[in-house]
Design a protein around this motif. Structure first.
Motif, PDB file in Angstrom:
ATOM      1  N   ALA A 124       0.826  -1.209   0.000  1.00  8.30           N
ATOM      2  CA  ALA A 124       0.000   0.000   0.000  1.00  8.30           C
ATOM      3  C   ALA A 124       0.861   1.260   0.000  1.00  8.30           C
ATOM      4  N   ILE A 125       2.101   1.127   0.431  1.00  8.60           N
ATOM      5  CA  ILE A 125       3.055   2.241   0.363  1.00  8.60           C
ATOM      6  C   ILE A 125       4.371   1.692  -0.187  1.00  8.60           C
ATOM      7  N   THR A 131       6.685   9.483   1.041  1.00  8.79           N
ATOM      8  CA  THR A 131       6.910   9.989   2.390  1.00  8.79           C
ATOM      9  C   THR A 131       5.624   9.696   3.142  1.00  8.79           C
ATOM     10  N   VAL A 132       5.723   9.066   4.329  1.00  2.00           N
ATOM     11  CA  VAL A 132       4.502   8.727   5.052  1.00  2.00           C
ATOM     12  C   VAL A 132       4.523   9.344   6.445  1.00  2.00           C
ATOM     13  N   ILE A 156      -1.008   9.671   6.274  1.00  3.43           N
ATOM     14  CA  ILE A 156      -0.906  10.265   4.938  1.00  3.43           C
ATOM     15  C   ILE A 156       0.318   9.713   4.228  1.00  3.43           C
ATOM     16  N   ALA A 157       0.156   9.325   2.985  1.00  2.00           N
ATOM     17  CA  ALA A 157       1.302   8.973   2.138  1.00  2.00           C
ATOM     18  C   ALA A 157       1.368  10.003   1.022  1.00  2.00           C
ATOM     19  N   SER A 158       2.569  10.467   0.724  1.00  2.00           N
ATOM     20  CA  SER A 158       2.698  11.476  -0.331  1.00  2.00           C
ATOM     21  C   SER A 158       3.886  11.146  -1.229  1.00  2.00           C
ATOM     22  N   ARG A 170      -2.312  11.031  -0.266  1.00  2.00           N
ATOM     23  CA  ARG A 170      -3.457  10.120  -0.166  1.00  2.00           C
ATOM     24  C   ARG A 170      -3.535   9.611   1.263  1.00  2.00           C
ATOM     25  N   ALA A 171      -4.728   9.224   1.654  1.00  2.00           N
ATOM     26  CA  ALA A 171      -4.916   8.632   2.978  1.00  2.00           C
ATOM     27  C   ALA A 171      -4.642   7.143   2.892  1.00  2.00           C
TER      28      ALA A 171
END
Ligand SMILES: [Zn+2]
Length: 250
Positions: A124-125, A131-132, A156-158, A170-171
């Motif tokens: 998922a990441i 960056t989380v 949050i992941a970006s 994104r959440a």
């Protein structure tokens, strides 16, 4: 010598001075009684649509504020991993990958390590470019501080969009371990919705966008950012995964 050996083997069915007399009496039982062992691990997660943010040095600093009102633990930011950790994986049977993962994350909190383990196992990441920003969102931790199987973690992941250089947020939520409970999925959805609302409410948010994850190609990598010195292990990083500035090639 080989002949002697064969001779002895030939008569193995009969009692011989070197075999205990009871050995011939042992026969296979009709039904084998087995002790059963089983461990079922269950991991699940959810990821929202992306939200495009106005590019700029302030966008990344906004991440922790997007967990406002939702975090039930300390909020931790995990940056993309540099090239020396490019094989890091939370899989203990792969010692080299596991060692990289531990070296990269040993200093994080138990909540963050649990969240990374769950979300990375689910794919998922991807810390090659994400960056989380993570925290406990629902449920309890054990006495060592590790979330229970039905606790929801996430945040949050970006990543920096390869086409435009914008920050895309994104959440993400995840949970799991030795057990599963029926209502965790519903709570996870609720947490995901709350996080997405927080992202959209941010002053830099421009609106929802489709997420195109930058796909790494085999081979190169190791570009060093001239702005922050970050050595990326991600082949297609036009933009530095860490600071978002344009990478200079050649
Ligand atoms: Zn950089």
């Amino acid at each position: 010598m080989p002949l002697d050996f064969l001779k002895r083997r030939h008569g193995a069915g009969e009692a011989s001075p070197t075999v205990a007399p009871t050995a011939a009496a042992v026969s296979l039982p009709e039904e084998i009684v087995a002790q059963e062992y089983q461990l079922k691990l269950y991991f699940a997660g959810k990821s929202s649509e992306g939200v495009r943010m106005k590019a700029g040095p302030n966008a990344l600093a906004e991440l922790p504020s997007m967990l406002a009102g939702m975090a039930r633990s300390e909020i931790e930011v995990v940056e993309p991993l540099p090239i020396e950790f490019s094989q890091a994986m939370p899989q203990i049977v792969r010692p080299s990958e596991a060692m990289q993962w531990l070296n990269a994350h040993a200093l994080h909190s138990p909540v963050t390590r649990h969240a990374l383990s769950v979300l990375e196992s689910l794919d998922a990441i991807d810390l090659a470019f994400d960056t989380v920003c993570l925290a406990l969102l629902d449920g309890e931790t054990d006495t060592s501080g590790y979330p229970e199987y039905n606790a929801v973690v996430g945040g949050i992941a970006s990543h920096w969009d390869e086409g435009t250089g914008d920050l895309i947020c994104r959440a993400v939520v995840g949970w799991g371990g030795r057990g599963v409970r029926g209502d965790t999925d519903r709570i996870g959805s609720k947490m995901l919705g709350g996080l997405l609302t927080n992202i959209l409410a941010n002053q830099y948010a421009l609106g929802l966008t489709a997420i195109e994850r930058p796909v790494p190609a085999a081979g190169r990598g190791g570009l060093v950012c001239a702005h922050c010195g970050f050595a990326s292990g991600h082949e297609r990083a036009f933009y530095c995964p860490k600071c978002g500035m344009r990478l200079l090639r050649g």
